[in-house]
Scaffold this active site. Structure first.
Site, short mmCIF file in Angstrom:
data_model
loop_
_atom_site.label_atom_id
_atom_site.label_comp_id
_atom_site.label_asym_id
_atom_site.label_seq_id
_atom_site.Cartn_x
_atom_site.Cartn_y
_atom_site.Cartn_z
N THR A 59 37.10 45.40 42.13
CA THR A 59 38.19 44.53 41.65
C THR A 59 38.13 43.14 42.29
O THR A 59 39.17 42.48 42.42
CB THR A 59 39.56 45.17 41.95
N CYS A 60 36.93 42.68 42.67
CA CYS A 60 36.83 41.42 43.40
C CYS A 60 37.43 40.23 42.65
O CYS A 60 38.10 39.38 43.24
CB CYS A 60 35.38 41.13 43.78
N GLY A 61 37.21 40.17 41.35
CA GLY A 61 37.76 39.07 40.57
C GLY A 61 39.27 39.12 40.47
O GLY A 61 39.96 38.10 40.57
#
Length: 265
Positions: free
Chosen positions: A78-80
């Site tokens: 879920t980095c973005g």
């Protein structure tokens, strides 16, 4: 999608992060002289990053700009979404953004492999956070450019996809370790007389795999951003379902050589 008018002339150097009273030497080796990097001592996160990277420890930079954001660590790919949540000060949480992105068909597990879709999600995030004084622009190319440098000096924030090395710094892995970073500041070390000196321009970044402020060479980040050609074959075989844009991450609807600019008005 919002657009940004031409930026005003570069402002004088400043830091826009809140002043903190934290001991700047906390967590730093006792062998480091606390008198170094005095220009940043009121801002421990920035001070620590410059000391660790040996940037501007003896004198202030020629120009700089920094905006503080609270760190959020990611769970899963879920980095973005985490970087976008940091951008809106957590007013839209990663879980809330994940639900919206799933409903929009942008993601399956939290992955975001399209800058165009990220721009649409960013508009929803700002609406959810009731932030209405921000303009966004999807840029194709020009991450390492005079325009980008001037925007950052004037307070713009960037969302940039790139290839992450084992220490999360920019690298060249053909897109197999694609990651997102929030670019929240810039340091121009010296007045070299060269408008775009690759060895003289650094950016300050937050991302979902570390609570610390990262300091990277802007030219290296731009090269990494331009290197996002294909989805990782290893991830493609891990049994999870990932949503990829038409043409893949290296196509026009993907990530390669693209980034988002956010500017307050």
């Amino acid at each position: 999608m919002c657009t940004i008018p031409p930026p005003p002339p570069p402002m004088l150097p400043e830091i826009s992060s809140p002043i903190k009273t934290v001991n700047v030497t906390e967590g730093i080796s006792p062998s480091i002289d606390p008198s170094i990097c005095k220009w940043a001592t009121e801002h421990p996160e920035l001070w620590e990053s410059c000391v660790k990277n040996n940037i501007c420890v003896d004198k202030p930079p020629y120009k700089y700009k920094y905006k503080w954001f609270e760190s959020i660590l990611q769970i899963g790919p879920t980095c973005g979404l985490v970087a976008l949540s940091m951008l809106v000060n957590g007013e839209a949480t990663p879980d809330e953004l994940l639900s919206i992105a799933k409903l929009q068909g942008f993601t399956s597990n939290g992955e975001m492999f399209s800058c165009k879709q990220m721009a649409k999600l960013a508009e929803k995030a700002h609406s959810l956070a009731e932030i209405d004084n921000v303009r966004c622009l999807l840029k194709q190319g020009g991450l390492f450019s005079t325009d980008t440098v001037e925007r950052l000096l004037n307070g713009a924030i960037l969302l940039v996809p790139y290839d992450a090395d084992c220490n999360h710094s920019p690298c060249l892995r053909n897109g197999h370790t694609a990651h997102w970073a929030l670019v929240c500041g810039i340091i121009i070390v010296e007045n070299t007389g060269i408008e775009l000196d690759p060895k003289n321009i650094y950016v300050l970044c937050k991302h979902g795999k570390s609570k610390y402020l990262a300091l990277w060479n802007l030219s290296d980040l731009a090269k990494s951003n331009n290197n996002l050609w294909e989805f990782s074959p290893k991830k493609g075989a891990d049994g999870l379902v990932y949503i990829l844009p038409i043409g893949g991450i290296g196509g026009d609807d993907g990530l390669r050589d693209q980034f988002l600019v956010f500017d307050q008005f």
